[in-house]
Design a protein around this motif. Structure first.
Motif, PDB file in Angstrom:
ATOM      1  N   ARG A   1     -61.306 -49.488  46.832  1.00 55.08           N
ATOM      2  CA  ARG A   1     -61.753 -49.054  45.548  1.00 55.08           C
ATOM      3  C   ARG A   1     -60.956 -47.790  44.983  1.00 55.08           C
ATOM      4  O   ARG A   1     -61.301 -47.152  44.065  1.00 55.08           O
ATOM      5  N   LEU A   2     -59.539 -47.923  45.274  1.00 55.65           N
ATOM      6  CA  LEU A   2     -58.371 -47.091  44.562  1.00 55.65           C
ATOM      7  C   LEU A   2     -57.526 -47.685  43.674  1.00 55.65           C
ATOM      8  O   LEU A   2     -56.843 -48.591  44.268  1.00 55.65           O
ATOM      9  N   VAL A   3     -57.651 -47.570  42.431  1.00 55.87           N
ATOM     10  CA  VAL A   3     -56.862 -48.056  41.715  1.00 55.87           C
ATOM     11  C   VAL A   3     -56.176 -46.993  40.767  1.00 55.87           C
ATOM     12  O   VAL A   3     -56.563 -45.919  40.370  1.00 55.87           O
ATOM     13  N   ARG A   4     -54.810 -47.529  40.619  1.00 60.64           N
ATOM     14  CA  ARG A   4     -53.891 -46.269  39.686  1.00 60.64           C
ATOM     15  C   ARG A   4     -52.992 -47.391  38.811  1.00 60.64           C
ATOM     16  O   ARG A   4     -52.934 -48.353  38.944  1.00 60.64           O
ATOM     17  N   PHE A   5     -52.682 -46.482  37.704  1.00 58.73           N
ATOM     18  CA  PHE A   5     -51.802 -47.042  36.684  1.00 58.73           C
ATOM     19  C   PHE A   5     -50.549 -46.172  36.763  1.00 58.73           C
ATOM     20  O   PHE A   5     -50.449 -45.034  36.786  1.00 58.73           O
ATOM     21  N   GLU A   6     -49.462 -46.882  36.468  1.00 57.88           N
ATOM     22  CA  GLU A   6     -48.334 -46.490  36.357  1.00 57.88           C
ATOM     23  C   GLU A   6     -48.081 -45.891  34.968  1.00 57.88           C
ATOM     24  O   GLU A   6     -48.441 -46.452  33.890  1.00 57.88           O
ATOM     25  N   GLU A   7     -47.587 -44.738  34.628  1.00 57.22           N
ATOM     26  CA  GLU A   7     -47.344 -44.013  33.337  1.00 57.22           C
ATOM     27  C   GLU A   7     -46.561 -44.894  32.422  1.00 57.22           C
ATOM     28  O   GLU A   7     -46.868 -44.944  31.282  1.00 57.22           O
ATOM     29  N   GLU A   8     -45.425 -45.481  32.951  1.00 59.39           N
ATOM     30  CA  GLU A   8     -44.637 -46.434  32.261  1.00 59.39           C
ATOM     31  C   GLU A   8     -45.507 -47.576  31.427  1.00 59.39           C
ATOM     32  O   GLU A   8     -44.933 -47.860  30.241  1.00 59.39           O
ATOM     33  N   GLU A   9     -46.445 -48.117  32.301  1.00 58.27           N
ATOM     34  CA  GLU A   9     -47.073 -49.206  31.823  1.00 58.27           C
ATOM     35  C   GLU A   9     -47.978 -48.703  30.742  1.00 58.27           C
ATOM     36  O   GLU A   9     -48.138 -49.452  29.516  1.00 58.27           O
TER      37      GLU A   9
ATOM     38  N   MET B   1     -40.120 -42.409  42.496  1.00 55.49           N
ATOM     39  CA  MET B   1     -41.389 -43.168  42.445  1.00 55.49           C
ATOM     40  C   MET B   1     -41.939 -42.706  41.245  1.00 55.49           C
ATOM     41  O   MET B   1     -41.678 -41.801  40.578  1.00 55.49           O
ATOM     42  N   ALA B   2     -42.632 -44.110  40.571  1.00 53.31           N
ATOM     43  CA  ALA B   2     -43.408 -43.849  39.338  1.00 53.31           C
ATOM     44  C   ALA B   2     -44.517 -42.944  39.222  1.00 53.31           C
ATOM     45  O   ALA B   2     -45.205 -42.604  40.472  1.00 53.31           O
ATOM     46  N   ASN B   3     -44.664 -42.138  38.373  1.00 57.62           N
ATOM     47  CA  ASN B   3     -45.904 -41.348  38.052  1.00 57.62           C
ATOM     48  C   ASN B   3     -47.199 -42.163  37.989  1.00 57.62           C
ATOM     49  O   ASN B   3     -47.355 -42.890  37.201  1.00 57.62           O
ATOM     50  N   LEU B   4     -48.275 -42.036  38.768  1.00 57.53           N
ATOM     51  CA  LEU B   4     -49.309 -42.843  38.706  1.00 57.53           C
ATOM     52  C   LEU B   4     -50.585 -41.897  38.345  1.00 57.53           C
ATOM     53  O   LEU B   4     -50.656 -40.830  38.384  1.00 57.53           O
ATOM     54  N   LEU B   5     -51.423 -42.659  37.493  1.00 55.71           N
ATOM     55  CA  LEU B   5     -52.463 -42.153  36.891  1.00 55.71           C
ATOM     56  C   LEU B   5     -53.823 -42.720  37.389  1.00 55.71           C
ATOM     57  O   LEU B   5     -53.906 -44.037  37.617  1.00 55.71           O
ATOM     58  N   THR B   6     -54.904 -41.833  37.231  1.00 53.98           N
ATOM     59  CA  THR B   6     -56.203 -42.439  37.698  1.00 53.98           C
ATOM     60  C   THR B   6     -56.627 -43.233  36.391  1.00 53.98           C
ATOM     61  O   THR B   6     -56.341 -43.115  35.136  1.00 53.98           O
ATOM     62  N   PRO B   7     -57.698 -43.966  36.829  1.00 51.53           N
ATOM     63  CA  PRO B   7     -58.347 -44.968  35.607  1.00 51.53           C
ATOM     64  C   PRO B   7     -58.777 -43.843  34.625  1.00 51.53           C
ATOM     65  O   PRO B   7     -58.595 -44.096  33.275  1.00 51.53           O
TER      66      PRO B   7
ATOM     67  N   ARG C   1     -55.145 -59.231  32.110  1.00 53.37           N
ATOM     68  CA  ARG C   1     -53.739 -59.016  32.268  1.00 53.37           C
ATOM     69  C   ARG C   1     -53.136 -58.473  31.148  1.00 53.37           C
ATOM     70  O   ARG C   1     -52.013 -58.791  31.188  1.00 53.37           O
ATOM     71  N   GLU C   2     -53.644 -57.777  30.235  1.00 51.57           N
ATOM     72  CA  GLU C   2     -53.107 -57.007  29.251  1.00 51.57           C
ATOM     73  C   GLU C   2     -52.381 -55.616  29.897  1.00 51.57           C
ATOM     74  O   GLU C   2     -51.483 -55.059  29.369  1.00 51.57           O
ATOM     75  N   LEU C   3     -52.689 -55.398  30.723  1.00 52.87           N
ATOM     76  CA  LEU C   3     -52.507 -54.078  31.667  1.00 52.87           C
ATOM     77  C   LEU C   3     -52.408 -54.532  33.268  1.00 52.87           C
ATOM     78  O   LEU C   3     -53.164 -54.883  34.000  1.00 52.87           O
ATOM     79  N   ASN C   4     -51.496 -53.937  33.747  1.00 49.44           N
ATOM     80  CA  ASN C   4     -51.226 -54.244  35.201  1.00 49.44           C
ATOM     81  C   ASN C   4     -51.834 -52.789  36.112  1.00 49.44           C
ATOM     82  O   ASN C   4     -51.598 -51.859  35.569  1.00 49.44           O
ATOM     83  N   ALA C   5     -52.554 -52.909  37.157  1.00 45.81           N
ATOM     84  CA  ALA C   5     -53.109 -51.772  37.982  1.00 45.81           C
ATOM     85  C   ALA C   5     -52.584 -52.191  39.334  1.00 45.81           C
ATOM     86  O   ALA C   5     -52.253 -53.154  39.787  1.00 45.81           O
ATOM     87  N   LEU C   6     -52.088 -50.927  39.634  1.00 45.43           N
ATOM     88  CA  LEU C   6     -52.019 -50.966  41.513  1.00 45.43           C
ATOM     89  C   LEU C   6     -53.234 -50.788  42.063  1.00 45.43           C
ATOM     90  O   LEU C   6     -53.836 -49.695  41.919  1.00 45.43           O
TER      91      LEU C   6
END
Length: 72
Positions: A38-46, A1-7, A28-33
């Motif tokens: 109210r819960l958003v995370r970003f993949e570390e690879e992104e 599983m990808a490492n997820l980061l908080t905003p 759309r320069e950056l993808n968010a999960l």
């Protein structure tokens, strides 16, 4: 599983504010999960991809073409 980061973590790594991070998601320069309403995370690879693109001076958003009003 990808490492997820908080905003906050993603913004710190990119050296920008959370508001700027949100603008990059909106353009759309950056993808968010979105994991909840109210819960958003970003993949570390992104985040790493965006950092590498900025170091190379490569634009990160796809050119829209046209005049910016949705017209080609």
């Amino acid at each position: 599983m990808a490492n997820l980061l908080t905003p906050e973590e993603a913004a710190t790594r990119l050296g920008v504010s959370v508001a700027t991070l949100n603008r990059r998601v909106a353009t759309r320069e950056l993808n968010a999960l979105r994991l909840g309403p109210r819960l958003v995370r970003f993949e570390e690879e992104e985040i790493q991809r965006l950092l590498e693109a900025s170091r190379k001076g490569t634009p990160t958003a796809e050119p829209s073409g046209g005049d910016g009003r949705g017209q080609p």
